[in-house]
Design a protein around this motif. Structure first.
Motif, PDB file in Angstrom:
ATOM      1  N   MET A   5      -5.041   8.668  -7.284  1.00 11.16           N
ATOM      2  CA  MET A   5      -3.927   7.917  -7.861  1.00 11.16           C
ATOM      3  C   MET A   5      -4.338   7.234  -9.161  1.00 11.16           C
ATOM      4  SD  MET A   5      -1.531   6.127  -4.970  1.00 11.16           S
ATOM      5  CE  MET A   5      -2.736   5.841  -3.700  1.00 11.16           C
ATOM      6  N   ASN A  28      -4.051   2.725  -7.679  1.00 14.42           N
ATOM      7  CA  ASN A  28      -3.549   3.014  -6.337  1.00 14.42           C
ATOM      8  C   ASN A  28      -2.498   2.011  -5.877  1.00 14.42           C
ATOM      9  OD1 ASN A  28      -5.783   1.158  -6.251  1.00 14.42           O
ATOM     10  ND2 ASN A  28      -5.755   1.303  -4.054  1.00 14.42           N
ATOM     11  N   GLY A  60       1.705   5.295  -6.889  1.00 11.56           N
ATOM     12  CA  GLY A  60       0.719   4.563  -7.677  1.00 11.56           C
ATOM     13  C   GLY A  60       1.364   3.432  -8.457  1.00 11.56           C
TER      14      GLY A  60
END
Length: 291
Positions: A5, A28, A60
């Motif tokens: 991510m 993330n 994300g």
């Protein structure tokens, strides 16, 4: 395929005497948390842009910055003098509070801020937006390539940790028989301390002992943990990145390891369980960053 991510992408292009720069970065997050900064002239396209980002990056904490720089006099952009003056005063004051003799290039910084350049036009030209959209798509391709590269590193790390757990699982067998014999001997010894050997019903004792030993049997836990490890690897190698699914499998692995620990009753086996838990924690840390 594992995709991270975390990523960064940047693209530039020249459209209608303007230099368009798009920067996208992501970290993330459990969901798609999208932040968009761009000149007000393009604001009517923000929902379209958010939909494009969501489709391309999925999850994300994502931040997109779109900068516009004037390249020629024929451009339809004009300087927003009032806003420029406000930005300049604030930046200059802040810089002098840190260093009275600063020589920062404040003008260059301000020129990239949203709404410093305003357009004479009231409607966005379709061909211009098509060009801007192309730059944005290039930046999205860049960040996706970055995510895939980062994902390869995560793949190597997770493969190592899962293999370590599988390797530790094979060592459990080394202590299984010894563990059962130790528990059996302890039960017999404790029983003889309170009951005379001649008064013990041998057949009944054997039945009760077998029933008791079955509670310490870890065969099912070993089989399920091995299956979870295999399924984890299969999911990692699928055609799409499935971070959430890997998280669920990881939880199941944890349950089997915990049960194995509760049934251990052997110092060496407990050490193996602790090592498994350590490997699992490292897997959990990495999974948080998988798309």
């Amino acid at each position: 395929m594992i995709k991270s991510m975390t990523g960064f992408g940047k693209a530039t292009g020249e459209i209608n005497h303007k230099k368009i720069t798009v920067e996208i970065k992501s970290l993330n997050s459990k969901q798609a948390d999208i932040s968009v900064r761009m000149p007000s002239f393009y604001k009517e396209k923000e929902l379209t842009l958010r939909s494009l980002i969501n489709k391309s990056l999925q999850r994300g904490k994502i931040e997109l910055n779109l900068y516009v720089e004037l390249l020629g006099e024929s451009s339809s952009l004009q300087l927003n003098k009032e806003l420029f003056q406000k930005y300049y005063n604030e930046f200059d004051t802040a810089a002098k509070s840190v260093n009275p003799n600063h020589n920062s290039d404040i003008i260059s910084i301000i020129s990239k801020l949203p709404d410093v350049m305003k357009s004479e036009r009231t409607e966005l030209d379709k061909s211009e937006w098509t060009g801007v959209l192309s730059v944005i798509e290039n930046a999205l391709n860049e960040i996706n390539a970055f995510r895939i590269t980062e994902g390869k590193s995560l793949d190597d790390e997770l493969t190592l940790r899962v293999n370590n757990i599988s390797s530790l699982l094979t060592k459990v067998e080394l202590y299984e028989q010894e563990r059962i014999e130790t528990v059996k001997a302890r039960i017999i010894s404790n029983l003889k301390e309170v009951v005379e050997d001649s008064k013990i019903d041998k057949d009944r004792f054997e039945q009760e002992l077998i029933y008791y030993m079955e509670k310490y049997d870890v065969t099912e836990e070993k089989i399920r943990l091995a299956q979870h490890c295999k399924y984890f690897m299969e999911t990692m190698n699928s055609n799409i990145s499935e971070g959430k699914k890997l998280g669920f499998i990881c939880q199941e692995m944890g349950r089997e390891i915990n049960t194995l620990g509760s049934k251990a009753n052997h110092s060496e086996l407990q050490k193996i369980v602790v090592q498994m838990k350590d490997e699992l924690e490292k897997i959990k840390e990495q999974i948080l960053n998988i798309l």
